[in-house]
Design an enzyme around this catalytic site. Structure first.
Site, PDB file in Angstrom:
ATOM      1  N   PHE A   1      12.371 -19.037 -23.179  1.00  0.00           N
ATOM      2  CA  PHE A   1      12.399 -17.780 -22.438  1.00  0.00           C
ATOM      3  C   PHE A   1      12.180 -16.639 -23.418  1.00  0.00           C
ATOM      4  O   PHE A   1      12.960 -16.454 -24.346  1.00  0.00           O
ATOM      5  CB  PHE A   1      13.710 -17.555 -21.686  1.00  0.00           C
ATOM      6  CG  PHE A   1      13.681 -16.280 -20.886  1.00  0.00           C
ATOM      7  CD1 PHE A   1      13.132 -16.270 -19.608  1.00  0.00           C
ATOM      8  CD2 PHE A   1      14.123 -15.090 -21.417  1.00  0.00           C
ATOM      9  CE1 PHE A   1      13.051 -15.080 -18.874  1.00  0.00           C
ATOM     10  CE2 PHE A   1      14.050 -13.893 -20.696  1.00  0.00           C
ATOM     11  CZ  PHE A   1      13.517 -13.902 -19.421  1.00  0.00           C
TER      12      PHE A   1
ATOM     13  N   ASP B   1      12.652 -15.755 -32.125  1.00  0.00           N
ATOM     14  CA  ASP B   1      13.117 -14.803 -31.132  1.00  0.00           C
ATOM     15  C   ASP B   1      14.647 -14.877 -31.120  1.00  0.00           C
ATOM     16  O   ASP B   1      15.223 -15.800 -30.549  1.00  0.00           O
ATOM     17  CB  ASP B   1      12.526 -15.153 -29.757  1.00  0.00           C
ATOM     18  CG  ASP B   1      13.013 -14.209 -28.656  1.00  0.00           C
ATOM     19  OD1 ASP B   1      13.953 -13.425 -28.900  1.00  0.00           O
ATOM     20  OD2 ASP B   1      12.444 -14.268 -27.544  1.00  0.00           O
TER      21      ASP B   1
ATOM     22  N   LYS C   1      18.478  -6.699 -27.149  1.00  0.00           N
ATOM     23  CA  LYS C   1      19.777  -6.807 -26.476  1.00  0.00           C
ATOM     24  C   LYS C   1      20.916  -6.076 -27.205  1.00  0.00           C
ATOM     25  O   LYS C   1      21.031  -4.871 -27.064  1.00  0.00           O
ATOM     26  CB  LYS C   1      20.086  -8.278 -26.188  1.00  0.00           C
ATOM     27  CG  LYS C   1      19.129  -8.813 -25.111  1.00  0.00           C
ATOM     28  CD  LYS C   1      19.590 -10.050 -24.394  1.00  0.00           C
ATOM     29  CE  LYS C   1      18.699 -10.300 -23.176  1.00  0.00           C
ATOM     30  NZ  LYS C   1      17.892 -11.505 -23.252  1.00  0.00           N
TER      31      LYS C   1
HETATM   32  C1  PLP Z   1      16.465 -11.493 -22.794  1.00  0.00           C
HETATM   33  C2  PLP Z   1      15.485 -12.162 -23.692  1.00  0.00           C
HETATM   34  C3  PLP Z   1      14.176 -11.665 -23.831  1.00  0.00           C
HETATM   35  C4  PLP Z   1      13.640 -10.518 -23.017  1.00  0.00           C
HETATM   36  O1  PLP Z   1      14.311  -9.324 -23.234  1.00  0.00           O
HETATM   37  P1  PLP Z   1      14.182  -8.131 -22.166  1.00  0.00           P
HETATM   38  O2  PLP Z   1      14.940  -7.003 -22.799  1.00  0.00           O
HETATM   39  O3  PLP Z   1      14.780  -8.608 -20.891  1.00  0.00           O
HETATM   40  O4  PLP Z   1      12.733  -7.844 -22.017  1.00  0.00           O
HETATM   41  C5  PLP Z   1      13.346 -12.301 -24.732  1.00  0.00           C
HETATM   42  N1  PLP Z   1      13.765 -13.359 -25.453  1.00  0.00           N
HETATM   43  C6  PLP Z   1      15.006 -13.847 -25.354  1.00  0.00           C
HETATM   44  C7  PLP Z   1      15.424 -15.012 -26.188  1.00  0.00           C
HETATM   45  C8  PLP Z   1      15.908 -13.286 -24.460  1.00  0.00           C
HETATM   46  O5  PLP Z   1      17.134 -13.801 -24.301  1.00  0.00           O
END
Ligand code: PLP
Length: 400
Positions: A138, A223, A252
């Site tokens: 994700f 990520d 985040k």
């Molecule tokens: C939440 C998340 C995203 C996307 O972030 P947004 O601020 O919702 O665009 C990308 N990668 C990971 C691993 C995430 O948990």
């Protein structure tokens, strides 16, 4: 409460399925609904609220900076950006940063950096660059990012997808090595998969990924939007295996639970692919974001939140293992980031989340069978004890 939910539903796109409560206030690990009922937040907005709700130091910096200078765009310099990115580079060990706002934007930035590096540095023929990603990943919701997904529901009806991505099973180093070719510019993965259900890869996977990327002159990009900034018990999840990626994506918690702040970080030679005009964002790196981001990093270090996450996470995992609830078939994760595999014969994870909510504990399912537990890193042992007792009680109502 129901009237408020129905009213909202008249106007909001139905792209989420929230639990049926309406929140109006938060403080540290607690939130209150409009009827005044208190809940323990064990979800913390997918790690965006790792510092707890409305952390006083962060709120103060936000308000002070808002009254001084909030947004200027990158058309001018502001005195907040340098100190923020210097600190971010210092805590992550990266050389340079490109500030954005949401996680998805920072992932997009990583993709653009990887492709440009592939053509300009690695010498991949124009239009041929491939990025290897993991099944179950994700990384966000833009049209390019959903093209990396292995989840049909994320893609259905949004075609045509963006080409240039190869999906391999997560945690399988041999499978990773097998797909890397001369046109592969990067491997882009979460070190621990969040949305997939808190999936921890086999020990040594990141080390193997590092070695494979070195051997094949491929960028290793992690990520850490959800796993980073203390969530797993280290500042970054890659520290568990003592490796360093070439590119790193954060978001985040970087916004201190107050505003969206994200960044792509990398080695000098990778970031140098960006020249004026090649990428940008009106709000990226604005003074408000930079001030809050800098203070968030300071709080993280000064309150030893990564260490707290390791300690409290182990305590929580022990507590959950000890109740030996028949409904939990597996507990996995690292730090204060746990996935509880709920036996589907007992109940769907969503029903468990609804029942927990009724008992004053907020958590959310991911997929049908996993309950995701990710409280603010500030959570105390007494609150964890209460959470374990509540989870035990709720599961017993399903198995009785
Ligand atoms: C939440 C998340 C995203 C996307 O972030 P947004 O601020 O919702 O665009 C990308 N990668 C990971 C691993 C995430 O948990």
């Amino acid at each position: 409460m129901k009237a408020k939910i129905d009213f909202e539903a008249q106007y909001v796109a139905q792209n989420y399925r929230p639990l049926p409560i309406v929140l109006e206030r938060g403080q540290d690990v607690f939130v209150w609904d409009t009827a005044g009922k208190r809940y323990l937040d064990m979800m913390s907005a997918y790690s965006a609220v790792s510092f707890g709700h409305s952390h006083p130091r962060l709120v103060k910096v936000l308000c002070d900076q808002a009254g001084k200078l909030a947004i200027v765009s990158r058309a001018f310099h502001a005195d907040t950006l340098g100190p923020f990115l210097a600190r971010l580079c210092q805590v992550s060990g990266m050389d340079k940063a490109l500030p954005m706002n949401t996680g998805a934007e920072a992932v997009e930035t990583a993709i653009k950096a990887a492709r440009r590096w592939g053509y300009g540095v690695k010498g991949i023929p124009r239009g041929q660059a491939e990025i290897v990603v993991a099944a179950g990943n994700f990384h966000g919701r833009t049209t390019t990012i959903i093209s990396m997904s292995s989840n049909q529901a994320y893609q259905d009806g949004f075609w045509p997808l963006t080409p240039g991505f190869t999906v391999v099973p997560f945690g399988d180093a041999a499978a990773l090595e097998a797909v890397i070719g001369p046109n592969t510019c990067a491997v882009l993965m979460e070190p621990i998969q969040g949305e997939a259900g808190i999936i921890v890869p086999p020990e040594g996977y990141l080390k193997a990924m590092r070695a494979i990327c070195d051997r094949t002159n491929t960028l290793m990009i992690l990520d850490e939007i959800q796993s980073g900034l203390g969530r797993t018990g280290k500042m970054f999840a890659f520290e568990h295996e003592d490796v360093k990626p070439d590119g790193l994506i954060v978001g985040k918690a970087l916004g201190g639970g107050l505003i969206p702040v994200s960044a792509f970080l990398s080695r000098m030679d990778v970031m140098d692919v960006f020249v004026p005009g090649s990428h940008g964002s009106t709000f990226g790196g604005n003074p408000l974001a930079a001030a809050v981001g800098l203070e968030a990093l300071s709080v993280l270090v000064e309150e030893s939140l990564p260490e707290r996450s390791a300690r409290q996470g182990a305590y929580l995992a022990r507590g959950l293992a000890a109740i030996n609830a028949p409904g939990i078939s597996q507990i996995r994760g690292k730090g204060l980031w746990l996935g509880l595999e709920i036996d589907p014969a007992v109940a769907p994870a969503h029903s468990v989340a609804v029942s927990l909510m009724e008992h004053g504990l907020l958590a959310k399912e991911t997929h049908d069978t996993v309950l995701r537990i990710a409280p603010p890193l500030t959570i105390e042992a007494a609150e964890l004890d209460w959470a374990v007792a509540t989870i035990s009680e709720v599961l017993s109502t399903f198995t009785r």
